[in-house]
Design a protein around this motif. Structure first.
Motif, PDB file in Angstrom:
ATOM      1  N   ILE A 251      -5.989   4.084  -1.192  1.00 11.82           N
ATOM      2  CA  ILE A 251      -4.966   3.501  -0.326  1.00 11.82           C
ATOM      3  C   ILE A 251      -5.585   2.910   0.943  1.00 11.82           C
ATOM      4  CG2 ILE A 251      -2.896   4.020   1.023  1.00 11.82           C
ATOM      5  CD1 ILE A 251      -2.576   3.719  -2.114  1.00 11.82           C
ATOM      6  N   VAL A 252      -6.616   3.548   1.472  1.00  7.44           N
ATOM      7  CA  VAL A 252      -7.303   2.968   2.632  1.00  7.44           C
ATOM      8  C   VAL A 252      -7.936   1.628   2.243  1.00  7.44           C
ATOM      9  CG1 VAL A 252      -9.308   3.233   4.159  1.00  7.44           C
ATOM     10  CG2 VAL A 252      -7.656   5.091   3.954  1.00  7.44           C
TER      11      VAL A 252
ATOM     12  N   ASN B 266     -15.468  -0.973   4.943  1.00  9.03           N
ATOM     13  CA  ASN B 266     -14.671   0.228   4.674  1.00  9.03           C
ATOM     14  C   ASN B 266     -14.066   0.193   3.260  1.00  9.03           C
ATOM     15  OD1 ASN B 266     -13.775   2.756   5.564  1.00  9.03           O
ATOM     16  ND2 ASN B 266     -11.807   1.950   6.270  1.00  9.03           N
TER      17      ASN B 266
ATOM     18  N   TYR C  93      -5.067  -0.925   1.669  1.00  7.46           N
ATOM     19  CA  TYR C  93      -4.426  -1.315   2.938  1.00  7.46           C
ATOM     20  C   TYR C  93      -5.324  -2.293   3.716  1.00  7.46           C
ATOM     21  CZ  TYR C  93      -2.244  -0.736   7.565  1.00  7.46           C
ATOM     22  OH  TYR C  93      -1.653  -0.936   8.787  1.00  7.46           O
ATOM     23  N   GLU C  94      -6.610  -2.006   3.780  1.00 14.44           N
ATOM     24  CA  GLU C  94      -7.551  -2.919   4.447  1.00 14.44           C
ATOM     25  C   GLU C  94      -7.490  -4.307   3.809  1.00 14.44           C
ATOM     26  OE1 GLU C  94      -9.426  -2.479   7.085  1.00 14.44           O
ATOM     27  OE2 GLU C  94     -10.305  -0.471   7.163  1.00 14.44           O
TER      28      GLU C  94
ATOM     29  N   LYS D  50       0.900   4.069  -2.886  1.00 16.38           N
ATOM     30  CA  LYS D  50       0.589   5.451  -2.513  1.00 16.38           C
ATOM     31  C   LYS D  50       1.622   6.410  -3.107  1.00 16.38           C
ATOM     32  CE  LYS D  50      -0.543   8.459   1.311  1.00 16.38           C
ATOM     33  NZ  LYS D  50      -0.616   8.683   2.753  1.00 16.38           N
ATOM     34  N   LYS D  51       2.907   6.056  -2.962  1.00 13.30           N
ATOM     35  CA  LYS D  51       3.979   6.911  -3.490  1.00 13.30           C
ATOM     36  C   LYS D  51       3.864   7.051  -5.005  1.00 13.30           C
ATOM     37  CE  LYS D  51       7.070   6.318   0.356  1.00 13.30           C
ATOM     38  NZ  LYS D  51       7.268   5.085   1.130  1.00 13.30           N
TER      39      LYS D  51
ATOM     40  N   LYS E 126      -6.316   8.872  -1.139  1.00 15.31           N
ATOM     41  CA  LYS E 126      -6.665   8.439   0.218  1.00 15.31           C
ATOM     42  C   LYS E 126      -7.687   7.295   0.191  1.00 15.31           C
ATOM     43  CE  LYS E 126      -7.895   9.240   4.741  1.00 15.31           C
ATOM     44  NZ  LYS E 126      -8.632  10.035   5.687  1.00 15.31           N
TER      45      LYS E 126
ATOM     46  N   SER F   3       0.837  -1.205   0.000  1.00 12.96           N
ATOM     47  CA  SER F   3       0.000   0.000   0.000  1.00 12.96           C
ATOM     48  C   SER F   3       0.867   1.248   0.000  1.00 12.96           C
ATOM     49  CB  SER F   3      -0.904   0.009   1.232  1.00 12.96           C
ATOM     50  OG  SER F   3      -1.682  -1.168   1.277  1.00 12.96           O
ATOM     51  N   SER F   4       1.958   1.201   0.763  1.00 12.84           N
ATOM     52  CA  SER F   4       2.863   2.335   0.847  1.00 12.84           C
ATOM     53  C   SER F   4       3.495   2.634  -0.516  1.00 12.84           C
ATOM     54  CB  SER F   4       3.947   2.017   1.884  1.00 12.84           C
ATOM     55  OG  SER F   4       4.836   3.076   1.999  1.00 12.84           O
TER      56      SER F   4
ATOM     57  N   ALA G 142      -5.550  14.042  -4.293  1.00 17.82           N
ATOM     58  CA  ALA G 142      -5.275  13.542  -2.940  1.00 17.82           C
ATOM     59  C   ALA G 142      -6.450  12.758  -2.346  1.00 17.82           C
ATOM     60  CB  ALA G 142      -4.907  14.702  -2.025  1.00 17.82           C
TER      61      ALA G 142
END
Ligand SMILES: Nc1ncnc2c1ncn2[C@@H]1O[C@H](COP(=O)(O)OP(=O)(O)OP(=O)(O)O)[C@@H](O)[C@H]1O
Ligand SMILES: [Mg+2]
Lengths: 136, 115
Positions: free
Chosen positions: A40-41, A110, A44-45, A23-24, A37, A19-20, A33
């Motif tokens: 990426i949320v 989510n 990541y989940e 995101k980059k 967000k 995820s990191s 942005a």
């Protein structure tokens, strides 16, 4: 552009590294942005879900100029009842997972809230596929 | 509320973050549940107050765009957590106060809740 990343089940030290990276990459491409967000949320989940609930998996990310498509394919126990798993509060997470601050049964709802299109498919005893598409 | 005011109110220490003490925190959210933190939509100038100190706390904040974290009860912040926080330009503060006491003091001094 298509990228592929392996994910190891149970490996909480590295949970989130994919995820990191994504995101980059989205930032470098100048994606809005708010869209970053949400995406990426959701990612990541779903990445944490592989670490928490499956044995191993592969995350494929397809980045286009107008959208991002992410497929999380895992080998694991699968989800017997996807509708039930999508309910807020439903969780089979282990005590170890709860100790890490997860396991409240909030992830899948989510992911849905943060995706434009979400598809979840699963075969019990084989694995689960989660597909997320977000438009820019 | 300025970060330096927060640090002074909870007798905290700045663990990661350089010249940030005059930065403003608009509101705060206290939780040990990362699942819950990940549902927050508006994270601009938000501070997370938490007793959960592990790499996933930092990761969760990275993904949620939360830049400021206050760890309570003197929880150990590992080198790995510090590195990850530095990479992401985050601010980490530590206090020996409990979650309840920390939240109570900051609330009483005017730091707004998120909801
Ligand atoms: N990749 C997966 N493989 C197998 N089971 C899964 C997978 N993802 C989700 N599940 C099942 O669906 C349930 C609900 O998932 P969800 O992400 O909503 O909550 P959680 O992971 O248990 O907790 P949280 O996401 O709040 O940390 C899980 O507890 C698990 O039983
Ligand atoms: Mg989950």
């Amino acid at each position: 552009m298509v990228f592929e990343y392996p994910v190891q089940g149970g490996d909480f030290t590295n949970a989130g590294t994919v995820s990191s990276k994504v995101k980059k990459m989205m930032r470098q491409l100048g994606v809005d942005a708010g869209v970053i967000k949400r995406t990426i949320v959701a990612l990541y989940e779903a990445e944490v879900n592989i670490v928490a609930h499956a044995y191993k998996g592969v995350i494929t990310v397809q980045l286009d100029s107008d959208k991002i498509y992410i497929k999380l394919d895992d080998e694991g126990p699968g989800i017997p009842d996807i509708n039930q798993a999508m309910q807020r509060g439903y969780s089979t997470a282990s005590p170890e997972v709860r100790e890490m601050g997860f396991g409240a049964g909030m992830g899948l709802p989510n992911i849905k809230a943060n995706s434009d299109v979400l598809e979840v498919h699963s075969v019990v005893g084989k694995g689960t596929t989660v597909e997320i598409t977000n438009n820019f | 509320m300025k970060i330096k005011e927060i640090i002074s109110l909870v007798e905290g220490t700045l663990v990661v973050g350089g010249d940030v003490e005059n930065e403003e925190v608009t509101n705060a959210f206290a939780s040990d549940l990362m699942s819950d933190v990940l549902t927050i939509k508006d994270t601009d100038s938000l501070m997370l107050i938490t007793g959960l100190a592990n790499t996933q706390t930092i990761r969760t904040c990275e993904m949620s765009d939360i830049q400021i974290v206050l760890f309570v009860r003197g929880k150990n912040i590992t080198d790995e957590m510090k590195e990850l926080a530095e990479e992401n330009g985050m601010v980490l503060i530590q206090t020996n106060y409990t979650l309840f006491r920390t939240s109570g003091i900051l609330y009483a001094h005017g730091l707004s809740p998120l909801y």
